[in-house]
Design a protein around this motif. Structure first.
Motif, PDB file in Angstrom:
ATOM      1  N   UNK A  25      16.089  -3.725   6.637  1.00 10.97           N
ATOM      2  CA  UNK A  25      15.457  -3.391   5.242  1.00 10.97           C
ATOM      3  C   UNK A  25      13.954  -3.561   5.367  1.00 10.97           C
ATOM      4  N   UNK A  26      13.243  -2.486   4.872  1.00  8.73           N
ATOM      5  CA  UNK A  26      11.851  -2.704   5.115  1.00  8.73           C
ATOM      6  C   UNK A  26      11.431  -2.886   3.615  1.00  8.73           C
ATOM      7  N   UNK A  27      10.619  -3.754   3.447  1.00  9.58           N
ATOM      8  CA  UNK A  27       9.964  -4.182   2.368  1.00  9.58           C
ATOM      9  C   UNK A  27       8.600  -3.635   2.084  1.00  9.58           C
ATOM     10  N   UNK A  28       8.008  -2.792   1.318  1.00 14.71           N
ATOM     11  CA  UNK A  28       6.748  -2.152   1.184  1.00 14.71           C
ATOM     12  C   UNK A  28       6.001  -2.777  -0.037  1.00 14.71           C
ATOM     13  N   UNK A  29       4.965  -3.870   0.189  1.00 19.51           N
ATOM     14  CA  UNK A  29       4.084  -4.216  -0.785  1.00 19.51           C
ATOM     15  C   UNK A  29       2.734  -3.556  -0.828  1.00 19.51           C
ATOM     16  N   UNK A  30       2.666  -3.066  -2.069  1.00 15.59           N
ATOM     17  CA  UNK A  30       1.060  -2.355  -2.096  1.00 15.59           C
ATOM     18  C   UNK A  30       0.197  -3.548  -2.739  1.00 15.59           C
ATOM     19  N   UNK A  31      -1.215  -3.129  -2.592  1.00  9.84           N
ATOM     20  CA  UNK A  31      -2.403  -3.801  -2.857  1.00  9.84           C
ATOM     21  C   UNK A  31      -2.587  -3.957  -4.241  1.00  9.84           C
ATOM     22  N   UNK A  32      -3.806  -4.290  -4.706  1.00  8.60           N
ATOM     23  CA  UNK A  32      -4.117  -4.535  -5.898  1.00  8.60           C
ATOM     24  C   UNK A  32      -4.680  -3.306  -6.470  1.00  8.60           C
ATOM     25  N   UNK A  33      -4.291  -2.830  -7.773  1.00  7.69           N
ATOM     26  CA  UNK A  33      -4.800  -1.671  -8.545  1.00  7.69           C
ATOM     27  C   UNK A  33      -4.142  -0.457  -7.933  1.00  7.69           C
ATOM     28  N   UNK A  34      -2.990  -0.419  -7.282  1.00 10.41           N
ATOM     29  CA  UNK A  34      -2.022   0.599  -6.785  1.00 10.41           C
ATOM     30  C   UNK A  34      -0.423   0.389  -7.358  1.00 10.41           C
ATOM     31  N   UNK A  35       0.459   0.732  -6.911  1.00 12.83           N
ATOM     32  CA  UNK A  35       1.648   0.714  -6.978  1.00 12.83           C
ATOM     33  C   UNK A  35       2.460   1.291  -5.692  1.00 12.83           C
TER      34      UNK A  35
END
Length: 91
Positions: A25-35
């Motif tokens: 499973x790949x977990x995608x984490x965004x940065x600040x002020x995104x989604x």
């Protein structure tokens, strides 16, 4: 695919989870002020390769709830949110 949980401190966290045939499973984490949508192309690419995908809207972002207390926006809270998602989806 689109889901929501209530995290450890009552904050509602929105996420997508695509379970596929690959055991990874790949977990995608965004940065600040995104989604999570900043990862659409990557999610589509890895989905076609059969990977399972977890992509949350971190607290205060996207469709996830925005706590009013400033102290709820720290790495410990973000980490506990991700842990709750992993546990719920049995990853």
């Amino acid at each position: 695919m689109e889901k929501q949980i209530t995290s450890f401190d009552g904050t509602k966290i929105y996420y997508i989870y695509k379970k596929n045939t690959n055991k990874h499973t790949l977990i995608f984490l965004h940065g600040i002020a995104t989604n999570w949508t900043v990862w659409r192309k990557e999610i589509e690419f890895f989905d076609k390769l059969g990977y399972s995908i977890l992509a949350p809207d971190l607290r205060g972002h996207g469709l996830s709830e925005c706590p009013h207390e400033e102290e709820k926006y720290n790495f410990i809270h973000f980490t506990k949110d991700i842990h709750a998602l992993i546990k719920k989806e049995k990853i």
